[in-house]
Design a protein around this motif. Structure first.
Motif, short mmCIF file in Angstrom:
data_model
loop_
_atom_site.label_atom_id
_atom_site.label_comp_id
_atom_site.label_asym_id
_atom_site.label_seq_id
_atom_site.Cartn_x
_atom_site.Cartn_y
_atom_site.Cartn_z
N ILE A 165 0.93 -1.28 0.07
CA ILE A 165 -0.19 -0.10 0.09
C ILE A 165 0.89 1.49 0.05
CG2 ILE A 165 -1.68 1.36 1.23
CD1 ILE A 165 -2.95 -1.39 2.06
N ALA A 166 1.90 1.11 0.69
CA ALA A 166 2.53 2.50 0.78
C ALA A 166 3.64 2.57 -0.50
CB ALA A 166 3.94 1.96 1.76
N ASN A 173 -10.55 -6.62 -0.98
CA ASN A 173 -11.01 -5.90 0.07
C ASN A 173 -11.41 -4.49 -0.36
OD1 ASN A 173 -11.14 -7.25 2.84
ND2 ASN A 173 -9.05 -7.81 2.27
N GLY A 174 -11.07 -4.42 -1.85
CA GLY A 174 -11.24 -2.88 -2.36
C GLY A 174 -10.47 -1.93 -2.24
N TYR A 176 -11.06 4.05 -2.04
CA TYR A 176 -11.22 3.43 -0.91
C TYR A 176 -9.79 3.35 -0.03
CZ TYR A 176 -12.90 0.56 3.01
OH TYR A 176 -13.17 0.17 4.42
N GLY A 177 -8.78 2.83 -0.99
CA GLY A 177 -7.71 2.63 -0.50
C GLY A 177 -6.79 3.99 -0.14
N THR A 178 -7.13 4.94 -0.86
CA THR A 178 -6.55 6.12 -0.52
C THR A 178 -6.99 6.71 0.99
OG1 THR A 178 -8.41 7.72 -1.71
CG2 THR A 178 -6.25 6.84 -2.89
N ILE A 234 -2.94 7.20 7.62
CA ILE A 234 -2.12 6.20 8.30
C ILE A 234 -0.85 5.81 7.89
CG2 ILE A 234 -2.47 3.59 9.09
CD1 ILE A 234 -5.50 3.91 8.95
N ILE A 235 -0.74 5.66 6.29
CA ILE A 235 0.55 5.29 5.72
C ILE A 235 1.66 6.69 6.09
CG2 ILE A 235 1.79 4.98 3.65
CD1 ILE A 235 0.07 2.55 4.60
#
Length: 142
Positions: free
Chosen positions: A55-56, A90-91, A112-114, A119-120
């Motif tokens: 994700i990062a 998980n989208g 959604y991931g953004t 947090i990242i």
């Protein structure tokens, strides 16, 4: 690891809050359980050795499979494929098959991931500060 530390600090907060609000015991217990359950749900989706790193990496933009494999040091192709599949289910990411020869696949964070960006970013900032702290401790020992 940061998330686990947050869970521990929140548990301590719940204990302190529980003592302070003895008259509202059931409300406090419910709030603590709900918040801890939310952290547990987050860990279910983001847990494991690789998902946060993937994700990062995608937070900096689109990546092809091989680019991700190079950026996420130590991950094998089979594991990367598995983790990408779970993140897509998980989208959190989207997958685009490009009409090229040979076929290439691009991955990017979904809308959604953004929502994980803060947090990242916080994890990156904490990691940079932690690395500096360790360096300082090493210099002080010398």
């Amino acid at each position: 690891m940061i998330i686990v530390l947050e869970v521990l600090s929140f548990e301590k907060l719940c204990i302190v809050y529980y003592i302070m609000e003895a008259n509202n015991k059931s409300i406090t217990d419910t709030i603590c359980r709900e918040k801890l359950r939310a952290v547990h749900d987050t860990l279910d989706v983001l847990g494991g050795k690789w998902k946060i790193e993937i994700i990062a990496s995608l937070s900096f933009g689109k990546r092809r499979f091989m680019e991700l494999q190079r950026e996420v040091e130590g991950i094998g192709a089979k594991m990367l494929s598995k983790e990408l599949s779970e993140l897509e289910i998980n989208g959190l990411i989207s997958r685009k098959v490009c009409d090229t020869r040979p076929v290439t696949v691009e991955y990017e964070l979904s809308n959604y991931g953004t929502t994980l960006q803060r947090i990242i970013d916080e994890m990156m900032n904490w990691g940079l500060k932690h690395r500096e702290r360790i360096k300082e401790q090493c210099h002080q020992k010398q």
